[in-house]
Design a protein around this motif. Structure first.
Motif, PDB file in Angstrom:
ATOM      1  N   THR A  97       0.841  -1.204   0.000  1.00 34.01           N
ATOM      2  CA  THR A  97       0.000   0.000   0.000  1.00 34.01           C
ATOM      3  C   THR A  97       0.872   1.250   0.000  1.00 34.01           C
ATOM      4  N   ARG A  98       1.900   1.265   0.843  1.00 39.13           N
ATOM      5  CA  ARG A  98       2.818   2.425   0.876  1.00 39.13           C
ATOM      6  C   ARG A  98       3.488   2.623  -0.485  1.00 39.13           C
ATOM      7  N   ALA A  99       3.926   1.531  -1.095  1.00 39.38           N
ATOM      8  CA  ALA A  99       4.585   1.638  -2.400  1.00 39.38           C
ATOM      9  C   ALA A  99       3.611   2.173  -3.447  1.00 39.38           C
ATOM     10  N   TYR A 100       2.392   1.665  -3.438  1.00 38.62           N
ATOM     11  CA  TYR A 100       1.377   2.088  -4.402  1.00 38.62           C
ATOM     12  C   TYR A 100       1.051   3.568  -4.223  1.00 38.62           C
ATOM     13  N   GLN A 101       1.000   4.027  -2.973  1.00 40.99           N
ATOM     14  CA  GLN A 101       0.666   5.417  -2.692  1.00 40.99           C
ATOM     15  C   GLN A 101       1.770   6.385  -3.123  1.00 40.99           C
ATOM     16  N   ALA A 102       2.955   5.866  -3.399  1.00 41.19           N
ATOM     17  CA  ALA A 102       4.052   6.725  -3.858  1.00 41.19           C
ATOM     18  C   ALA A 102       3.818   7.218  -5.283  1.00 41.19           C
ATOM     19  N   PHE A 103       2.882   6.577  -5.995  1.00 45.18           N
ATOM     20  CA  PHE A 103       2.569   6.969  -7.361  1.00 45.18           C
ATOM     21  C   PHE A 103       1.408   7.954  -7.390  1.00 45.18           C
ATOM     22  N   THR A 104       1.429   8.838  -8.380  1.00 48.01           N
ATOM     23  CA  THR A 104       0.304   9.747  -8.589  1.00 48.01           C
ATOM     24  C   THR A 104      -0.862   8.937  -9.150  1.00 48.01           C
ATOM     25  N   PRO A 105      -2.090   9.486  -9.094  1.00 44.47           N
ATOM     26  CA  PRO A 105      -3.232   8.760  -9.683  1.00 44.47           C
ATOM     27  C   PRO A 105      -3.010   8.392 -11.154  1.00 44.47           C
ATOM     28  N   THR A 106      -2.403   9.271 -11.912  1.00 47.86           N
ATOM     29  CA  THR A 106      -2.127   8.991 -13.326  1.00 47.86           C
ATOM     30  C   THR A 106      -1.122   7.853 -13.454  1.00 47.86           C
ATOM     31  N   GLU A 107      -0.080   7.905 -12.635  1.00 50.14           N
ATOM     32  CA  GLU A 107       0.924   6.838 -12.661  1.00 50.14           C
ATOM     33  C   GLU A 107       0.320   5.497 -12.234  1.00 50.14           C
ATOM     34  N   ARG A 108      -0.589   5.546 -11.263  1.00 48.96           N
ATOM     35  CA  ARG A 108      -1.236   4.306 -10.808  1.00 48.96           C
ATOM     36  C   ARG A 108      -2.022   3.660 -11.939  1.00 48.96           C
ATOM     37  N   ALA A 109      -2.779   4.468 -12.676  1.00 48.29           N
ATOM     38  CA  ALA A 109      -3.568   3.934 -13.791  1.00 48.29           C
ATOM     39  C   ALA A 109      -2.648   3.314 -14.840  1.00 48.29           C
ATOM     40  N   LEU A 110      -1.547   3.992 -15.132  1.00 45.60           N
ATOM     41  CA  LEU A 110      -0.585   3.473 -16.099  1.00 45.60           C
ATOM     42  C   LEU A 110       0.068   2.196 -15.563  1.00 45.60           C
ATOM     43  N   LEU A 111       0.408   2.201 -14.299  1.00 45.74           N
ATOM     44  CA  LEU A 111       1.026   1.036 -13.676  1.00 45.74           C
ATOM     45  C   LEU A 111       0.112  -0.183 -13.773  1.00 45.74           C
ATOM     46  N   VAL A 112      -1.148  -0.009 -13.438  1.00 44.36           N
ATOM     47  CA  VAL A 112      -2.108  -1.112 -13.512  1.00 44.36           C
ATOM     48  C   VAL A 112      -2.198  -1.625 -14.949  1.00 44.36           C
ATOM     49  N   SER A 113      -2.292  -0.718 -15.890  1.00 40.94           N
ATOM     50  CA  SER A 113      -2.396  -1.093 -17.299  1.00 40.94           C
ATOM     51  C   SER A 113      -1.152  -1.864 -17.749  1.00 40.94           C
ATOM     52  N   LEU A 114       0.018  -1.374 -17.400  1.00 40.71           N
ATOM     53  CA  LEU A 114       1.263  -2.030 -17.802  1.00 40.71           C
ATOM     54  C   LEU A 114       1.432  -3.390 -17.128  1.00 40.71           C
ATOM     55  N   LEU A 115       1.042  -3.495 -15.870  1.00 41.42           N
ATOM     56  CA  LEU A 115       1.148  -4.783 -15.172  1.00 41.42           C
ATOM     57  C   LEU A 115       0.182  -5.810 -15.763  1.00 41.42           C
ATOM     58  N   GLN A 116      -1.001  -5.369 -16.156  1.00 42.58           N
ATOM     59  CA  GLN A 116      -1.944  -6.285 -16.805  1.00 42.58           C
ATOM     60  C   GLN A 116      -1.372  -6.766 -18.135  1.00 42.58           C
ATOM     61  N   ARG A 117      -0.778  -5.859 -18.868  1.00 41.59           N
ATOM     62  CA  ARG A 117      -0.173  -6.217 -20.166  1.00 41.59           C
ATOM     63  C   ARG A 117       0.993  -7.167 -19.957  1.00 41.59           C
ATOM     64  N   LEU A 118       1.823  -6.901 -18.961  1.00 39.93           N
ATOM     65  CA  LEU A 118       2.950  -7.776 -18.658  1.00 39.93           C
ATOM     66  C   LEU A 118       2.459  -9.177 -18.288  1.00 39.93           C
ATOM     67  N   THR A 119       1.415  -9.243 -17.488  1.00 38.29           N
ATOM     68  CA  THR A 119       0.834 -10.533 -17.103  1.00 38.29           C
ATOM     69  C   THR A 119       0.383 -11.295 -18.339  1.00 38.29           C
ATOM     70  N   GLU A 120      -0.278 -10.621 -19.253  1.00 37.96           N
ATOM     71  CA  GLU A 120      -0.723 -11.262 -20.492  1.00 37.96           C
ATOM     72  C   GLU A 120       0.459 -11.798 -21.280  1.00 37.96           C
ATOM     73  N   LEU A 121       1.518 -11.001 -21.386  1.00 36.68           N
ATOM     74  CA  LEU A 121       2.701 -11.433 -22.147  1.00 36.68           C
ATOM     75  C   LEU A 121       3.384 -12.629 -21.496  1.00 36.68           C
ATOM     76  N   VAL A 122       3.494 -12.603 -20.180  1.00 39.99           N
ATOM     77  CA  VAL A 122       4.122 -13.713 -19.471  1.00 39.99           C
ATOM     78  C   VAL A 122       3.281 -14.970 -19.608  1.00 39.99           C
ATOM     79  N   CYS A 123       1.982 -14.843 -19.451  1.00 31.86           N
ATOM     80  CA  CYS A 123       1.092 -16.009 -19.586  1.00 31.86           C
ATOM     81  C   CYS A 123       1.128 -16.558 -21.003  1.00 31.86           C
ATOM     82  N   ASP A 124       1.170 -15.682 -22.007  1.00 30.84           N
ATOM     83  CA  ASP A 124       1.247 -16.123 -23.397  1.00 30.84           C
ATOM     84  C   ASP A 124       2.549 -16.868 -23.653  1.00 30.84           C
ATOM     85  N   SER A 125       3.663 -16.391 -23.065  1.00 38.82           N
ATOM     86  CA  SER A 125       4.951 -17.057 -23.303  1.00 38.82           C
ATOM     87  C   SER A 125       5.000 -18.397 -22.593  1.00 38.82           C
ATOM     88  N   ASP A 126       4.250 -18.553 -21.484  1.00 37.35           N
ATOM     89  CA  ASP A 126       4.194 -19.836 -20.778  1.00 37.35           C
ATOM     90  C   ASP A 126       3.491 -20.899 -21.601  1.00 37.35           C
TER      91      ASP A 126
END
Length: 130
Positions: A97-126
């Protein structure tokens, strides 16, 4: 990542993140087979067995043979293990929670989007697809 994991182990009362991941399903269920714990923590059964031996020595888990099939080993948390896991999960959640709060709301939205994309890529490569 490896250095961060090692440094974080101090915050987990001497347990590694891999050990915490192995214990995670035991927070809500008892008598879980070693194979299922290994699968949920994404480690091999021999690795999980070694980790569980260490955790049993520390008084965190108990292992016993299944009454139905003596080849199966079932794992449960001890009372002390359950308390420690609850505390560790709480500390980890606070840290996240502390780490997440270090990001601005805009950065949080981007972070969530990028992590979802990364998850998709990792799952696809598996699965072997590109």
């Amino acid at each position: 990542m490896r250095r961060a994991r090692s440094a974080g182990a101090e915050h987990f009362d001497g347990l590694s993140l891999a050990q915490v991941a192995l214990l995670e399903p035991l927070a809500t269920e008892t008598d879980i087979p070693v194979g299922r714990l290994a699968s949920s923590a994404d480690v091999s059964v021999p690795t999980a067995t070694r980790m569980l031996q260490q955790l049993e020595t520390k008084g965190i888990v108990v292992r016993r043979r299944s009454f139905e099939d003596e080849r199966r080993v079932l794992v449960s948390l001890t009372g002390e293990g359950a308390e420690r896991l609850t505390l560790l999960r709480s500390r980890l959640r606070e840290r996240q929670t502390r780490a997440y709060q270090a990001f601005t709301p805009t950065e949080r939205a981007l972070l969530v989007s990028l992590l979802q994309r990364l998850t998709e890529l990792v799952c696809d490569s598996d699965t072997g697809s590109d």
